[in-house]
Structures are given as structure tokens and as C-alpha cells.
Design a protein around this motif. Structure first.
Motif, PDB file in Angstrom:
ATOM      1  N   LEU A 145       1.038  -1.080  -0.092  1.00 63.06           N
ATOM      2  CA  LEU A 145       0.234   0.559  -0.406  1.00 63.06           C
ATOM      3  C   LEU A 145       1.241   0.817   0.123  1.00 63.06           C
ATOM      4  O   LEU A 145       0.503   1.937   0.827  1.00 63.06           O
ATOM      5  CB  LEU A 145      -0.744  -0.144   0.989  1.00 63.06           C
ATOM      6  N   ASN A 146       1.306   1.912  -1.411  1.00 62.72           N
ATOM      7  CA  ASN A 146       2.515   2.949  -1.246  1.00 62.72           C
ATOM      8  C   ASN A 146       1.329   4.205  -1.341  1.00 62.72           C
ATOM      9  O   ASN A 146       2.186   5.093  -1.334  1.00 62.72           O
ATOM     10  CB  ASN A 146       3.164   2.448  -2.355  1.00 62.72           C
ATOM     11  N   SER A 147       0.350   4.313  -1.413  1.00 66.02           N
ATOM     12  CA  SER A 147      -0.426   4.967  -1.626  1.00 66.02           C
ATOM     13  C   SER A 147      -1.569   4.908  -0.625  1.00 66.02           C
ATOM     14  O   SER A 147      -2.660   4.928  -0.808  1.00 66.02           O
ATOM     15  CB  SER A 147      -0.965   5.659  -2.599  1.00 66.02           C
ATOM     16  N   PRO A 148      -1.574   4.472   0.662  1.00 72.84           N
ATOM     17  CA  PRO A 148      -2.059   4.198   1.666  1.00 72.84           C
ATOM     18  C   PRO A 148      -3.784   5.029   1.377  1.00 72.84           C
ATOM     19  O   PRO A 148      -3.914   6.438   0.934  1.00 72.84           O
ATOM     20  CB  PRO A 148      -1.954   4.267   3.263  1.00 72.84           C
ATOM     21  N   PRO A 149      -5.049   4.270   1.384  1.00 72.90           N
ATOM     22  CA  PRO A 149      -5.189   2.770   1.615  1.00 72.90           C
ATOM     23  C   PRO A 149      -5.378   1.706   0.678  1.00 72.90           C
ATOM     24  O   PRO A 149      -5.277   0.427  -0.235  1.00 72.90           O
ATOM     25  CB  PRO A 149      -6.462   2.760   2.110  1.00 72.90           C
ATOM     26  N   HIS A 150      -4.247   2.490  -0.794  1.00 67.06           N
ATOM     27  CA  HIS A 150      -4.506   1.282  -1.912  1.00 67.06           C
ATOM     28  C   HIS A 150      -2.937   1.403  -2.426  1.00 67.06           C
ATOM     29  O   HIS A 150      -1.811   1.729  -1.382  1.00 67.06           O
ATOM     30  CB  HIS A 150      -5.142   2.544  -3.137  1.00 67.06           C
ATOM     31  N   ALA A 151      -2.601   0.480  -3.644  1.00 64.31           N
ATOM     32  CA  ALA A 151      -1.011   0.636  -4.311  1.00 64.31           C
ATOM     33  C   ALA A 151      -1.574   0.945  -5.046  1.00 64.31           C
ATOM     34  O   ALA A 151      -2.216   1.734  -6.102  1.00 64.31           O
ATOM     35  CB  ALA A 151      -0.968  -0.643  -4.540  1.00 64.31           C
ATOM     36  N   ILE A 152      -0.438   1.975  -6.077  1.00 62.36           N
ATOM     37  CA  ILE A 152      -0.417   3.747  -6.998  1.00 62.36           C
ATOM     38  C   ILE A 152       0.733   2.914  -8.035  1.00 62.36           C
ATOM     39  O   ILE A 152       1.330   2.607  -7.628  1.00 62.36           O
ATOM     40  CB  ILE A 152      -0.607   4.309  -7.100  1.00 62.36           C
ATOM     41  N   HIS A 153       0.167   3.177  -9.315  1.00 61.54           N
ATOM     42  CA  HIS A 153       0.744   3.031 -10.375  1.00 61.54           C
ATOM     43  C   HIS A 153       2.109   1.953 -10.681  1.00 61.54           C
ATOM     44  O   HIS A 153       3.047   2.384 -11.430  1.00 61.54           O
ATOM     45  CB  HIS A 153       2.128   4.158 -10.008  1.00 61.54           C
ATOM     46  N   GLY A 154       2.069   1.101 -10.373  1.00 56.57           N
ATOM     47  CA  GLY A 154       2.748   0.034 -10.426  1.00 56.57           C
ATOM     48  C   GLY A 154       4.412  -0.279  -9.012  1.00 56.57           C
ATOM     49  O   GLY A 154       4.115   0.397  -9.031  1.00 56.57           O
ATOM     50  N   THR A 155       5.248  -1.234 -10.199  1.00 56.71           N
ATOM     51  CA  THR A 155       6.274  -1.466  -9.900  1.00 56.71           C
ATOM     52  C   THR A 155       6.994  -1.368 -10.699  1.00 56.71           C
ATOM     53  O   THR A 155       8.645  -0.844 -10.158  1.00 56.71           O
ATOM     54  CB  THR A 155       6.497  -2.501  -9.262  1.00 56.71           C
ATOM     55  N   ALA A 156       7.711  -0.868 -11.596  1.00 53.96           N
ATOM     56  CA  ALA A 156       8.957  -0.366 -12.283  1.00 53.96           C
ATOM     57  C   ALA A 156       9.000   0.716 -12.065  1.00 53.96           C
ATOM     58  O   ALA A 156      10.702   1.100 -11.873  1.00 53.96           O
ATOM     59  CB  ALA A 156       8.037  -0.649 -14.149  1.00 53.96           C
TER      60      ALA A 156
END
Length: 262
Positions: free
Chosen positions: A70-81
Motif C-alpha cells: 500500500l504505497n498510497s494508503p489505503p491503495h497501491a498506486i502506479h505499478g512497481t517498475a
């Protein structure tokens, strides 16, 4: 292969490609004027293997629930690359090919390839996602931060979407399509004929962001920059509109930015 910065030139246009900083475009200068906001978070970064937010960082692969950080709590955002290293496969004066190996926390092995091609009046960004083994859902997109002001008047946006994805309180599309509303925006729009958004810096430059893809997120709530983000699906699309990468069919997308002086 290395991950050192690459500079491409064509006419009076110059692009900086930064494999070691998440495969992003670090800068686009036209006649010596920088169009992209500068800084390690800015420029134009690839959104892969997903775009925008995933609700609570979770998506389904068949019956399997996958959890992303969760890099933008409460969500995950914009991928890992954008957080990983890319490597340079080959370069010429006006083209660079860079690659990224998908790795944890993303649960599937695969390769992302980005081709950056500069002409005197355009920049073409092409990206593909390939799997080595199992099929998996993915998205491709780009997140450019265009400077709102180039030393004159503020940029003006012109586009004619067919609809706007209604945005819920959690910043994710509700699933309802509504008539486009006036900005400011942090919103996803549908353009079934292909993304076609024109940014005009009055008296200076006109730049069009185009893509065959039909989804674009526009973010203009920041004083310094305006983002026009073509992508292969809407935010939370790994759940609502998954596109499968298979051993015989990679996921591919392209955006072309073209410009002219005014």
C-alpha cells in the motif's frame, strides 16, 4: 548494458532517458525550453504493470487474491517498475530501448520493454509486457508531469472525452460513466477513438498527447504541473477490466507526443 542516463537528440529537441530512475523520461527540451517538471519523482514515468490505484492493493487472478504494498494508503498506486532499475538494451542518436525485469512484490516473472524514439517534432513512447510462463493481468501507462508554465501564460488543455469515470470518495472509479465535468481534475476519461489531448502554452507551443488506447487520466490539481496519462485501462483496472499478458500475446501500447511552435 548499463543504467546510465541516455540523451537523445533530433533537431532542436532533446530527451533524457533515465533507466536507473525507474525507466522515466527525465526531461524533454524543445529549443532549450524544458517541458517536464524536474525532480526524481517527476519527468514522465512508466506505469506498469498497473496504472493508477488498485483498491486496497488487492486484485484477483482467477480465484487467487494478490496483495500489493500500500504505497498510497489505503491503495497501491502506479505499478512497481517506476521503483525498479531498468537496463539499456541499445541506443542510437535518437532512439533508446530499455528493459525491466518484473520482480517481487509483483508475483509474476516477466519483462517490460520501453522504446523511446525522438524526432524533430515528436516523441514516441512504446511499451510492451511479456510473460516467461504463466498468463497474468497487467496495464501499461505513462505519467508525464508537464510544466504548467514555460515562462509565459499557463497551459490550456483541450480534449473531448466521450465520458468521465465517476470518482468515488476513495479516488477510484465507481463504475458509473458520467458527462465530463469541468476541472480541476484527478479523473479518468474515456476516449473510444483514441486518446487525443492538446496542451497549449499560449504564444509558445502546442503539444498533442495521442494514443490508440481509449483511457486517459488528467491530473491538474498541482500548481506546478499538469499530467495527461494515456493508459490501457482505468484505475483499479486489474479488477474491473483486466488485460491478460499471455505467452503468445504480450500487452503493448504506444503514445505519441507531437508539437509545433505557435
Amino acid at each position: 548494458m548499463s543504467n546510465e542516463d541516455i540523451t537523445l537528440t533530433a533537431g532542436d529537441a532533446e530527451v533524457s532517458v533515465r533507466p536507473g530512475d525507474g525507466g522515466r523520461i527525465g526531461g524533454l527540451r524543445i529549443g532549450g525550453v524544458e517541458l517536464l517538471r524536474q525532480g526524481e519523482r517527476y519527468g514522465c514515468f512508466p506505469m506498469v504493470p498497473w496504472c493508477g490505484r488498485i483498491r486496497e492493493g488487492r486484485f484477483l487472478d482467477g480465484a487467487t487474491v494478490r496483495q500489493m504494498p500500500l504505497n498510497s494508503p489505503p491503495h497501491a498506486i502506479h505499478g512497481t517498475a517506476r521503483d525498479g532499475a531498468w537496463r539499456t538494451a541499445r541506443t542510437s542518436a535518437n532512439e533508446a530501448v530499455i528493459t525491466h525485469e518484473l520482480a517481487a512484490p509483483w508475483p509474476y516473472p516477466g519483462r517490460v520493454t520501453q522504446i523511446v524514439t525522438l524526432a524533430e517534432d515528436s516523441l514516441t513512447l512504446a511499451m510492451s509486457v511479456e510473460t516467461y510462463d504463466d498468463s497474468f493481468p497487467a496495464q501499461i501507462g505513462w505519467h508525464p508531469w508537464f510544466n504548467r508554465n514555460l515562462g509565459g501564460e499557463d497551459v490550456q488543455l483541450d480534449f473531448a472525452p466521450a465520458w468521465q469515470e465517476e470518482r468515488g470518495a476513495d479516488h477510484l472509479p465507481t463504475g458509473n460513466r458520467i458527462a465530463p465535468k469541468p476541472g480541476p481534475w484527478d479523473d479518468c476519461f474515456g476516449m473510444p477513438g483514441g486518446v487525443d489531448v492538446t496542451l497549449t502554452w499560449p504564444g509558445q507551443l502546442e503539444l498533442t498527447v495521442a494514443s490508440r488506447e481509449e483511457w486517459v487520466v488528467v491530473y491538474d490539481e498541482q500548481a506546478e504541473a499538469v499530467c495527461v496519462e494515456p493508459q490501457t485501462g482505468p484505475p483499479n483496472g486489474l479488477n474491473t477490466l483486466p488485460r491478460l499478458v499471455t505467452p503468445v500475446e504480450p500487452l503493448e501500447a504506444t503514445t505519441i507526443w507531437s508539437w509545433r511552435r505557435i
